[in-house]
Design a protein around this motif. Structure first.
Motif, short mmCIF file in Angstrom:
data_model
loop_
_atom_site.label_atom_id
_atom_site.label_comp_id
_atom_site.label_asym_id
_atom_site.label_seq_id
_atom_site.Cartn_x
_atom_site.Cartn_y
_atom_site.Cartn_z
N ARG A 367 82.08 70.42 7.32
CA ARG A 367 81.96 71.63 7.67
C ARG A 367 82.72 72.73 6.89
O ARG A 367 83.88 72.52 7.10
CB ARG A 367 82.19 72.10 9.22
N VAL A 368 82.02 73.58 6.45
CA VAL A 368 82.63 74.56 5.14
C VAL A 368 82.38 75.99 5.39
O VAL A 368 81.08 76.13 6.01
CB VAL A 368 82.33 74.09 3.89
N GLY A 384 88.57 73.65 8.75
CA GLY A 384 89.88 73.15 9.27
C GLY A 384 89.73 71.81 9.79
O GLY A 384 88.90 70.98 9.29
N PRO A 385 90.24 71.21 10.88
CA PRO A 385 90.19 69.81 11.12
C PRO A 385 88.71 69.47 11.52
O PRO A 385 88.07 70.14 11.82
CB PRO A 385 90.98 69.72 12.68
N ILE A 390 85.55 68.58 17.30
CA ILE A 390 86.08 69.70 17.12
C ILE A 390 84.85 70.81 16.87
O ILE A 390 84.47 71.13 15.79
CB ILE A 390 86.79 69.96 15.87
N LEU A 391 84.31 71.33 18.04
CA LEU A 391 83.26 71.92 17.79
C LEU A 391 83.29 73.27 17.00
O LEU A 391 82.32 73.85 16.48
CB LEU A 391 82.47 72.19 19.27
N THR A 392 84.54 73.82 17.34
CA THR A 392 84.71 75.14 16.58
C THR A 392 84.78 74.89 14.95
O THR A 392 84.58 75.86 14.16
CB THR A 392 86.13 75.65 17.02
N SER A 393 84.96 73.76 14.56
CA SER A 393 84.56 73.37 12.94
C SER A 393 83.05 73.75 12.62
O SER A 393 83.08 74.15 11.50
CB SER A 393 85.11 71.89 12.74
N SER A 395 81.30 76.14 14.69
CA SER A 395 80.82 77.70 14.97
C SER A 395 81.53 78.34 13.62
O SER A 395 81.04 79.18 13.53
CB SER A 395 81.31 77.83 16.12
N ALA A 396 82.70 77.71 12.96
CA ALA A 396 83.04 78.56 11.90
C ALA A 396 82.53 78.38 10.58
O ALA A 396 82.58 78.83 9.70
CB ALA A 396 84.50 78.18 11.75
N ALA A 397 81.44 77.38 10.70
CA ALA A 397 80.76 76.94 9.36
C ALA A 397 79.67 77.71 8.97
O ALA A 397 78.73 78.04 9.68
CB ALA A 397 80.49 75.36 9.33
#
Ligand code: AMP
Ligand code: MG
Length: 426
Positions: A367-368, A384-385, A390-393, A395-397
């Protein structure tokens, strides 16, 4: 491929796991385009055109002015400059919505507004800034540069009979504009896939039991909601089948509710080590398994088969794995079912900001974020991790960086491929 899930515990990855490209090919070869239907264009955003659309009318419908100014015969203003102004009488006045009273008489000009028809015989429209209309009923020209410009010809965009939309084109806002321009309210598209979404697990709760989640006794069925939203961004219609408990009868009851769906997604419960009840229910319902694991991370425990002749995906339960496998395997399949010409979303080329190390035995989907860089490709960085919980990886992608099997290191500055994650703009 026929080996049971237990074989996966022996080696990692096991010899019979498919590479991701093979897995996608296996899926796509079993997904057929759905039937067509005639619908209102305004509700068809994101669908695929299923019948060529031919223009009924010319656009523009008449030769018209691209400027507010004066329609002229080029010969009448030849040689006009600030030092040698030419003054001519105005023989017609044509605001938008009106038509000329006749052809433009030689030695005269017609006042014309942008979009209004220019009179027959005019060679160009001199923009108002190059003129002076202080004289009564006459106009003075200081330039001739527009004498053969600024007329938009009848049909220069679309001629009656032109094909304006083709089978497989997406129904975009611009396509809806083209149809409206043609006075067409309806068009023929492929039906949107209806896709059942089932979750599995005794640990799960939904909004009706949110107190259990707040009390720390359950976790939310986030997969059901995230997958439904991904389906919407893919142009499909989610049909919520709820949470099946680890109980064969419950699984069967919910899957039976998907009888009128075109495909079914189930998250958790069908991979290695999962409770046998789910698999038992699927076997009992005659699911034909096509493959059951893929050499990818995250998301290797991905099952695909046909249930009642329709595609069935058993996605991993981990929230990131479920969403990533959707982007990699489900979105292209849904696009094919919906009739899009290209099942796969075009990738974005980008540059790695920092070195990324990977394990060469699997294809990785990291995820980037993508950031704009002036004068260069966009830059990618891990969110990130990267753990599959890590669902936020996710949502941030902005996208998934594809690191193929056999590659163990992406050096800083290397050019890489990113699968964009659509959704921001819907
Ligand atoms: P499983 O595939 O059942 O082994 O689940 C893997 C992980 O995903 C576990 O931590 C589950 O609690 C979690 N999980 C399974 N289903 C869901 C869901 N619908 N929403 C959120 N997490 C889930
Ligand atoms: Mg489970």
């Amino acid at each position: 491929m026929s080996a049971g899930p237990a074989a996966g515990r022996e080696r990692f990855p096991a010899a019979d796991w498919l590479g991701w490209r093979d897995a996608l090919d296996q899926i796509l070869s079993r997904c057929e385009a759905l039937p067509t239907e005639r619908v209102e264009a305004s509700g068809a955003l994101g669908a695929a055109v299923a019948e060529d659309v031919k223009a009924a009318v010319f656009h523009p419908p008449w030769d018209n002015s691209a400027m507010d100014g004066f329609a002229v015969h080029a010969e009448d203003v030849r040689g006009a400059t600030a030092d040698n102004p030419i003054t001519l009488p105005i023989s017609d006045d044509i605001p938008a919505g009106c038509f000329p009273s006749g052809p433009l008489p030689r030695g005269t000009v017609a006042r014309v507004m942008t979009g209004a028809p220019v009179p027959e015989g005019a060679t160009g429209v001199v923009r108002v800034e190059h003129t002076d209309d202080s004289r009564n009923g006459e106009i003075t020209f200081f330039q001739e540069s527009d004498a053969k410009r600024n007329i938009r010809r009848r049909g220069e965009d679309i001629q009656a009979g032109d094909t304006v939309l083709r089978v497989g084109d997406p129904v975009t806002p611009a396509a809806i504009g083209v149809l409206a321009m043609q006075g067409m309210r309806n068009l023929v598209v492929r039906r949107r896939p209806r896709v059942g979404v089932m979750s599995n697990g005794n640990e799960l709760a939904d909004f009706d039991e949110v107190a259990e989640v707040r009390a720390g006794r359950r976790i939310m069925n986030s997969n059901g909601h995230a997958l439904a939203a991904q389906l919407v961004t893919a142009g499909a219609e989610p049909v919520m089948l709820g949470i099946a408990r680890d109980d064969a009868e419950d699984v069967r009851r919910r899957l039976e509710r998907a009888a009128d769906c075109d495909a079914v997604i189930s998250s958790a419960g069908v991979s290695v080590g999962d409770h046998d009840q789910v698999k038992a229910a699927l076997d009992d319902m005659g699911m034909q398994r096509v493959f059951w694991r893929v050499r990818i991370r995250p998301g290797s425990p991905l099952t695909f088969g046909l249930l009642g002749g329709r595609p069935f995906w058993g996605l991993p339960g981990n929230p990131v794995s479920a969403m990533v496998t959707f982007e990699v395997f489900l979105r292209p399949a849904i696009r094919k079912m919906a009739g899009h010409r290209e099942p796969e979303v075009p990738r974005i080329r980008a540059r790695a900001r920092k070195a990324i190390s990977s394990s060469a035995d699997l294809t990785h989907f990291y995820r980037v974020t993508l950031s704009r860089v002036a004068g260069d490709l966009p830059e990618v960085e891990l969110t990130g991790p990267q753990g599959s919980g890590i669902l936020t990886s996710m949502s941030a992608a902005d996208g998934l960086l594809v690191v193929p099997e056999g590659v163990s290191e992406i050096p800083a500055g290397a050019i890489v491929d990113v699968i964009p994650i659509p959704g921001d703009w819907l």
